[in-house]
Design an enzyme around this catalytic site. Structure first.
Site, PDB file in Angstrom:
ATOM      1  N   LYS A 118       0.830  -1.220   0.000  1.00 43.86           N
ATOM      2  CA  LYS A 118       0.000   0.000   0.000  1.00 43.86           C
ATOM      3  C   LYS A 118       0.858   1.263   0.000  1.00 43.86           C
ATOM      4  O   LYS A 118       0.639   2.157  -0.787  1.00 43.86           O
ATOM      5  CB  LYS A 118      -0.864   0.065   1.273  1.00 43.86           C
ATOM      6  N   ARG A 163      -9.657   1.491   8.887  1.00 42.34           N
ATOM      7  CA  ARG A 163      -9.169   0.170   9.237  1.00 42.34           C
ATOM      8  C   ARG A 163     -10.089  -0.523  10.235  1.00 42.34           C
ATOM      9  O   ARG A 163      -9.704  -1.521  10.815  1.00 42.34           O
ATOM     10  CB  ARG A 163      -7.801   0.299   9.881  1.00 42.34           C
ATOM     11  N   ARG A 180      10.877  -6.965   4.578  1.00 41.67           N
ATOM     12  CA  ARG A 180      10.858  -5.526   4.788  1.00 41.67           C
ATOM     13  C   ARG A 180      11.582  -5.161   6.095  1.00 41.67           C
ATOM     14  O   ARG A 180      12.255  -4.138   6.176  1.00 41.67           O
ATOM     15  CB  ARG A 180       9.408  -5.023   4.833  1.00 41.67           C
ATOM     16  N   ARG A 205      11.878  -1.690  10.209  1.00 43.79           N
ATOM     17  CA  ARG A 205      10.644  -1.270  10.872  1.00 43.79           C
ATOM     18  C   ARG A 205      10.376  -2.172  12.068  1.00 43.79           C
ATOM     19  O   ARG A 205      10.289  -3.376  11.913  1.00 43.79           O
ATOM     20  CB  ARG A 205       9.470  -1.351   9.878  1.00 43.79           C
ATOM     21  N   ARG A 259      -0.738  -8.354  13.440  1.00 42.07           N
ATOM     22  CA  ARG A 259      -1.201  -7.373  12.436  1.00 42.07           C
ATOM     23  C   ARG A 259      -2.070  -8.037  11.381  1.00 42.07           C
ATOM     24  O   ARG A 259      -3.035  -7.447  10.906  1.00 42.07           O
ATOM     25  CB  ARG A 259       0.005  -6.664  11.807  1.00 42.07           C
TER      26      ARG A 259
END
Ligand code: AMP
Length: 191
Positions: A17, A92, A131, A137, A149
Protein backbone atom coordinates in the site's frame (compact mmCIF):
# COMPACT_ATOMS: atom_id res chain seq x y z
CA UNK A 1 -16.72 15.58 -15.64
CA UNK A 2 -13.83 16.04 -13.24
CA UNK A 3 -11.57 13.07 -12.66
CA UNK A 4 -12.63 10.82 -9.83
CA UNK A 5 -9.81 11.28 -7.37
CA UNK A 6 -11.27 10.69 -3.92
CA UNK A 7 -9.61 7.42 -3.09
CA UNK A 8 -9.04 4.94 -0.28
CA UNK A 9 -6.16 2.50 -0.67
CA UNK A 10 -6.98 -0.72 1.13
CA UNK A 11 -5.23 -4.01 1.75
CA UNK A 12 -3.45 -6.18 4.33
CA UNK A 13 -0.11 -5.19 5.90
CA UNK A 14 2.65 -5.95 3.43
CA UNK A 15 0.37 -5.60 0.39
CA UNK A 16 2.51 -2.73 -0.86
CA UNK A 17 0.00 0.00 0.00
CA UNK A 18 2.63 2.52 1.06
CA UNK A 19 4.77 2.07 -2.06
CA UNK A 20 1.79 2.23 -4.38
CA UNK A 21 0.29 5.17 -2.49
CA UNK A 22 3.34 7.36 -3.06
CA UNK A 23 3.18 6.67 -6.80
CA UNK A 24 -0.56 7.05 -7.03
CA UNK A 25 -0.57 10.30 -5.07
CA UNK A 26 1.98 11.76 -7.49
CA UNK A 27 0.09 10.42 -10.51
CA UNK A 28 -3.25 11.82 -9.36
CA UNK A 29 -1.67 15.02 -7.93
CA UNK A 30 -3.58 14.62 -4.68
CA UNK A 31 -2.38 14.60 -1.06
CA UNK A 32 -1.25 11.19 0.18
CA UNK A 33 -2.68 10.82 3.68
CA UNK A 34 -1.05 7.88 5.48
CA UNK A 35 -2.19 7.35 9.06
CA UNK A 36 0.75 4.96 9.59
CA UNK A 37 3.21 7.67 8.49
CA UNK A 38 1.46 10.28 10.62
CA UNK A 39 1.68 8.03 13.68
CA UNK A 40 5.34 7.16 13.01
CA UNK A 41 6.12 10.87 12.73
CA UNK A 42 4.47 11.54 16.11
CA UNK A 43 6.26 8.59 17.73
CA UNK A 44 9.63 9.66 16.36
CA UNK A 45 9.17 13.21 17.58
CA UNK A 46 7.81 12.03 20.93
CA UNK A 47 4.76 14.27 20.74
CA UNK A 48 1.90 13.76 23.22
CA UNK A 49 0.00 11.88 20.49
CA UNK A 50 3.10 9.84 19.72
CA UNK A 51 3.42 8.79 23.35
CA UNK A 52 -0.22 7.77 23.36
CA UNK A 53 -0.03 5.56 20.26
CA UNK A 54 3.47 4.03 20.54
CA UNK A 55 2.39 1.00 22.53
CA UNK A 56 -0.41 0.03 20.14
CA UNK A 57 1.75 0.40 17.09
CA UNK A 58 4.58 -1.69 18.60
CA UNK A 59 2.18 -4.51 19.42
CA UNK A 60 0.58 -4.61 15.98
CA UNK A 61 -2.69 -3.31 17.40
CA UNK A 62 -4.89 -0.59 16.01
CA UNK A 63 -4.62 2.77 17.68
CA UNK A 64 -8.02 3.47 19.32
CA UNK A 65 -10.63 4.75 16.90
CA UNK A 66 -11.28 8.04 18.70
CA UNK A 67 -7.61 9.04 18.48
CA UNK A 68 -7.26 7.96 14.85
CA UNK A 69 -10.52 9.51 13.74
CA UNK A 70 -9.73 12.86 15.37
CA UNK A 71 -6.38 12.99 13.55
CA UNK A 72 -7.92 12.13 10.15
CA UNK A 73 -10.85 14.46 10.63
CA UNK A 74 -8.47 17.34 11.22
CA UNK A 75 -6.50 16.45 8.08
CA UNK A 76 -9.60 16.10 5.91
CA UNK A 77 -10.73 19.51 7.09
CA UNK A 78 -7.81 21.12 5.25
CA UNK A 79 -8.58 22.78 1.92
CA UNK A 80 -6.14 20.76 -0.22
CA UNK A 81 -8.34 17.65 -0.11
CA UNK A 82 -11.10 19.33 -2.10
CA UNK A 83 -9.38 18.41 -5.38
CA UNK A 84 -8.97 14.81 -4.32
CA UNK A 85 -7.22 12.74 -1.69
CA UNK A 86 -5.59 9.40 -1.26
CA UNK A 87 -6.21 7.80 2.12
CA UNK A 88 -3.62 5.10 2.87
CA UNK A 89 -4.28 2.93 5.92
CA UNK A 90 -7.59 4.52 6.84
CA UNK A 91 -10.27 3.33 7.45
CA UNK A 92 -9.17 0.17 9.24
CA UNK A 93 -12.27 -0.60 11.29
CA UNK A 94 -16.02 -0.39 10.79
CA UNK A 95 -16.39 2.62 13.14
CA UNK A 96 -13.65 4.39 11.15
CA UNK A 97 -15.42 3.61 7.88
CA UNK A 98 -18.71 4.92 9.25
CA UNK A 99 -17.05 8.06 10.55
CA UNK A 100 -15.34 8.62 7.21
CA UNK A 101 -18.75 8.46 5.53
CA UNK A 102 -20.00 11.14 7.90
CA UNK A 103 -16.95 13.37 7.46
CA UNK A 104 -17.14 13.17 3.66
CA UNK A 105 -20.91 13.66 3.58
CA UNK A 106 -20.48 16.68 5.83
CA UNK A 107 -17.97 18.17 3.38
CA UNK A 108 -20.06 17.23 0.36
CA UNK A 109 -17.31 14.93 -0.94
CA UNK A 110 -18.11 11.54 -2.49
CA UNK A 111 -15.78 8.53 -2.14
CA UNK A 112 -15.04 7.34 -5.68
CA UNK A 113 -12.78 4.31 -5.34
CA UNK A 114 -11.67 1.85 -2.70
CA UNK A 115 -8.62 0.24 -4.24
CA UNK A 116 -8.25 -3.15 -2.63
CA UNK A 117 -4.79 -4.68 -3.09
CA UNK A 118 -5.08 -8.44 -2.67
CA UNK A 119 -2.24 -10.65 -1.44
CA UNK A 120 -2.25 -14.08 0.23
CA UNK A 121 -1.29 -14.62 3.90
CA UNK A 122 1.81 -16.62 2.97
CA UNK A 123 2.99 -13.84 0.66
CA UNK A 124 2.34 -11.22 3.37
CA UNK A 125 4.47 -13.07 5.92
CA UNK A 126 7.34 -13.41 3.50
CA UNK A 127 7.20 -9.76 2.49
CA UNK A 128 7.00 -8.37 6.03
CA UNK A 129 9.95 -10.42 7.18
CA UNK A 130 11.94 -9.12 4.20
CA UNK A 131 10.86 -5.53 4.79
CA UNK A 132 12.08 -5.75 8.43
CA UNK A 133 15.58 -6.55 7.26
CA UNK A 134 15.51 -3.80 4.62
CA UNK A 135 13.83 -0.95 6.48
CA UNK A 136 14.30 -1.91 10.11
CA UNK A 137 10.64 -1.27 10.87
CA UNK A 138 10.01 -2.29 14.51
CA UNK A 139 6.56 -3.74 13.82
CA UNK A 140 7.92 -5.91 10.97
CA UNK A 141 10.67 -7.50 13.03
CA UNK A 142 8.80 -9.83 15.36
CA UNK A 143 6.81 -12.82 14.01
CA UNK A 144 4.28 -12.48 16.85
CA UNK A 145 3.66 -8.84 15.93
CA UNK A 146 3.39 -9.77 12.24
CA UNK A 147 0.76 -12.40 13.06
CA UNK A 148 -1.07 -9.90 15.28
CA UNK A 149 -1.20 -7.37 12.44
CA UNK A 150 -2.56 -10.02 10.06
CA UNK A 151 -5.22 -11.02 12.62
CA UNK A 152 -6.10 -7.39 13.26
CA UNK A 153 -6.53 -6.88 9.53
CA UNK A 154 -8.79 -9.93 9.19
CA UNK A 155 -10.91 -9.22 12.27
CA UNK A 156 -11.20 -5.44 12.20
CA UNK A 157 -10.15 -4.03 8.84
CA UNK A 158 -11.33 -6.48 6.19
CA UNK A 159 -15.00 -6.15 7.27
CA UNK A 160 -14.90 -2.57 5.94
CA UNK A 161 -14.93 -4.05 2.45
CA UNK A 162 -18.40 -5.49 2.94
CA UNK A 163 -19.71 -2.02 3.70
CA UNK A 164 -18.12 -0.65 0.52
CA UNK A 165 -18.96 -3.52 -1.88
CA UNK A 166 -22.70 -2.76 -2.08
CA UNK A 167 -21.83 0.80 -3.07
CA UNK A 168 -19.99 -0.49 -6.13
CA UNK A 169 -16.79 1.40 -5.34
CA UNK A 170 -14.40 -1.47 -4.54
CA UNK A 171 -11.74 -2.06 -7.22
CA UNK A 172 -9.95 -5.34 -6.56
CA UNK A 173 -6.31 -5.32 -7.64
CA UNK A 174 -4.03 -8.35 -7.83
CA UNK A 175 -1.08 -7.39 -5.60
CA UNK A 176 1.32 -10.02 -6.95
CA UNK A 177 4.13 -9.06 -9.29
CA UNK A 178 6.55 -6.17 -9.52
CA UNK A 179 5.80 -2.67 -8.20
CA UNK A 180 5.34 -1.58 -11.82
CA UNK A 181 2.94 -4.46 -12.58
CA UNK A 182 0.75 -3.58 -9.64
CA UNK A 183 0.87 0.15 -10.34
CA UNK A 184 -0.15 -0.52 -13.95
CA UNK A 185 -3.24 -2.36 -12.72
CA UNK A 186 -4.09 0.49 -10.34
CA UNK A 187 -3.69 3.11 -13.09
CA UNK A 188 -6.36 1.36 -15.16
CA UNK A 189 -8.92 2.33 -12.52
CA UNK A 190 -8.33 5.94 -13.54
CA UNK A 191 -8.16 5.45 -17.31
P1 AMP B 1 0.82 1.15 8.67
O1 AMP B 1 2.11 1.80 8.32
O2 AMP B 1 -0.33 1.68 7.85
O3 AMP B 1 0.89 -0.34 8.65
O4 AMP B 1 0.49 1.57 10.17
C1 AMP B 1 1.38 1.28 11.23
C2 AMP B 1 0.62 1.20 12.55
O5 AMP B 1 -0.04 2.45 12.83
C3 AMP B 1 -0.49 0.16 12.59
O6 AMP B 1 -0.03 -1.12 12.90
C4 AMP B 1 -1.39 0.72 13.68
O7 AMP B 1 -0.85 0.49 14.97
C5 AMP B 1 -1.31 2.22 13.42
N1 AMP B 1 -2.37 2.64 12.46
C6 AMP B 1 -2.21 3.08 11.19
N2 AMP B 1 -3.39 3.38 10.63
C7 AMP B 1 -4.33 3.13 11.57
C8 AMP B 1 -5.75 3.22 11.61
N3 AMP B 1 -6.45 3.63 10.54
N4 AMP B 1 -6.37 2.86 12.76
C9 AMP B 1 -5.69 2.46 13.83
N5 AMP B 1 -4.36 2.32 13.85
C10 AMP B 1 -3.68 2.66 12.74
Amino acid sequence: MSMQKNVVLFGPPGAGKGTQAVRLGTFLKVPHISTGNMFRHHIKNQTPLGKKVKEYSEKGLLVPDDVTIAMVKERLGQPDVRNGFLLDGFPRSIPQAEELDRILAGSGLPLHHVINIQVSDAEIRGRLAKRATLEGRQDDADPTVIQKRIDTYKNQSEPCLSTYRPKGIVRDINGLGSIEDVFGRIQKVFA
